[in-house]
Scaffold this active site. Structure first.
Site, PDB file in Angstrom:
ATOM      1  N   ASP A 193    -144.200 -53.108   4.632  1.00 22.98           N
ATOM      2  CA  ASP A 193    -142.713 -53.950   4.879  1.00 22.98           C
ATOM      3  C   ASP A 193    -141.936 -54.529   3.687  1.00 22.98           C
ATOM      4  O   ASP A 193    -142.707 -54.840   2.399  1.00 22.98           O
ATOM      5  CB  ASP A 193    -142.862 -55.191   5.777  1.00 22.98           C
ATOM      6  CG  ASP A 193    -143.223 -54.650   7.283  1.00 22.98           C
ATOM      7  OD1 ASP A 193    -143.001 -53.245   7.478  1.00 22.98           O
ATOM      8  OD2 ASP A 193    -143.953 -55.489   8.160  1.00 22.98           O
TER       9      ASP A 193
HETATM   10  N1  URA Z   1    -148.545 -54.563   9.013  1.00 20.82           N
HETATM   11  C1  URA Z   1    -147.241 -55.122   8.957  1.00 20.82           C
HETATM   12  O1  URA Z   1    -146.790 -55.836   9.864  1.00 20.82           O
HETATM   13  N2  URA Z   1    -146.626 -55.078   7.939  1.00 20.82           N
HETATM   14  C2  URA Z   1    -146.776 -54.088   6.894  1.00 20.82           C
HETATM   15  O2  URA Z   1    -146.254 -53.968   5.820  1.00 20.82           O
HETATM   16  C3  URA Z   1    -148.265 -53.531   7.138  1.00 20.82           C
HETATM   17  C4  URA Z   1    -148.996 -53.918   8.038  1.00 20.82           C
END
Ligand code: URA
Length: 235
Positions: A106
């Site tokens: 993310d």
């Molecule tokens: N899980 C999440 O919620 N975000 C990420 O970036 C990676 C795994």
């Protein structure tokens, strides 16, 4: 993330003036070389990274590329974006435009991000069946308890996909921090798992994927994976 693979005779008929049925004769006359060795069967597999020479002319010469990046926060896991810096903007490599992302992070998640131009490898790394451990360090907004350990181990039902998450290992490091090991990568998986307890993830950092770990790589820096990092057998 395409990965093309052909039987040798199909490759020859597609990428030269010879036909499928000419290939046997070309092989018998030792006119085809795959990765430096004379071809010996029409059945031989030609992947997108097999070096192919026919009558001393190179028909294919692609190098596989495997890169790790220590992703900073505020960078998009995409190869193009109109507004934000992308992870590709942080990479300097002559083949960078061939790369795809192997398991997105993310916008504000930091840490280990893998990129490659080898679709077959990427699929193996990402497939839940491969059960490659992805390790995250998580900082939460509310205190943790042992209940999380058993719930994560049993799996959480994700309504949207209609699936139960694979058993995940949670090590509680302090009241608000933990290390979570997943063997899959559903959309926003870590945040949704802690969301089950209405516990917001304040910071998320991926430390390792299988035997590949960030080590001392500086934030924003990238480097090619070493042979030993690539050496773990995924087949
Ligand atoms: N899980 C999440 O919620 N975000 C990420 O970036 C990676 C795994």
């Amino acid at each position: 993330m395409k990965s093309k693979s052909y039987r040798l005779d199909r490759f020859i008929s597609k990428y030269s003036a010879f036909s499928l049925s000419d290939t046997r004769l070309l092989i018998a006359q030792k006119r085809i070389f795959l990765d430096g060795q004379a071809a010996d069967s029409i059945q031989q597999k030609v992947t997108e990274f097999t070096h192919v020479v026919l009558d001393k002319v190179c028909l294919q010469d692609n190098n596989p590329v495997y890169i790790m990046l220590n992703k900073p926060p505020g960078v998009v896991s995409a190869t193009k974006d109109r507004k934000h810096t992308t992870v590709l903007d942080l990479i300097e490599h002559p083949q960078k435009n061939e790369l795809h992302i192997v398991g997105r992070l993310d916008f504000n998640t930091t840490g280990l991000l893998l990129l490659s131009n080898d679709g077959a490898w990427s699929r193996k790394v990402s497939l839940p069946e491969t059960k490659l451990a992805k390790v995250y360090e998580v900082t939460l907004s509310k205190p943790l308890s042992d209940k999380y350990i058993s719930v994560f181990n049993e799996g959480i039902y994700f309504d949207y996909e209609g699936i139960r998450t694979q058993p995940a290992k949670l090590d509680i490091l302090s009241e608000y921090t933990a290390r979570l090991t997943l063997v899959e990568g559903k959309y926003h998986q870590v945040k949704r798992m802690f969301g089950f307890f209405q516990n917001e993830v304040l910071a998320l950092h991926r430390v390792s994927v299988g035997l590949i770990s960030l080590g001392g790589l500086e934030v924003g820096e990238s480097r090619p994976l070493t042979d030993s990092e690539l050496g773990f057998e995924l087949d």
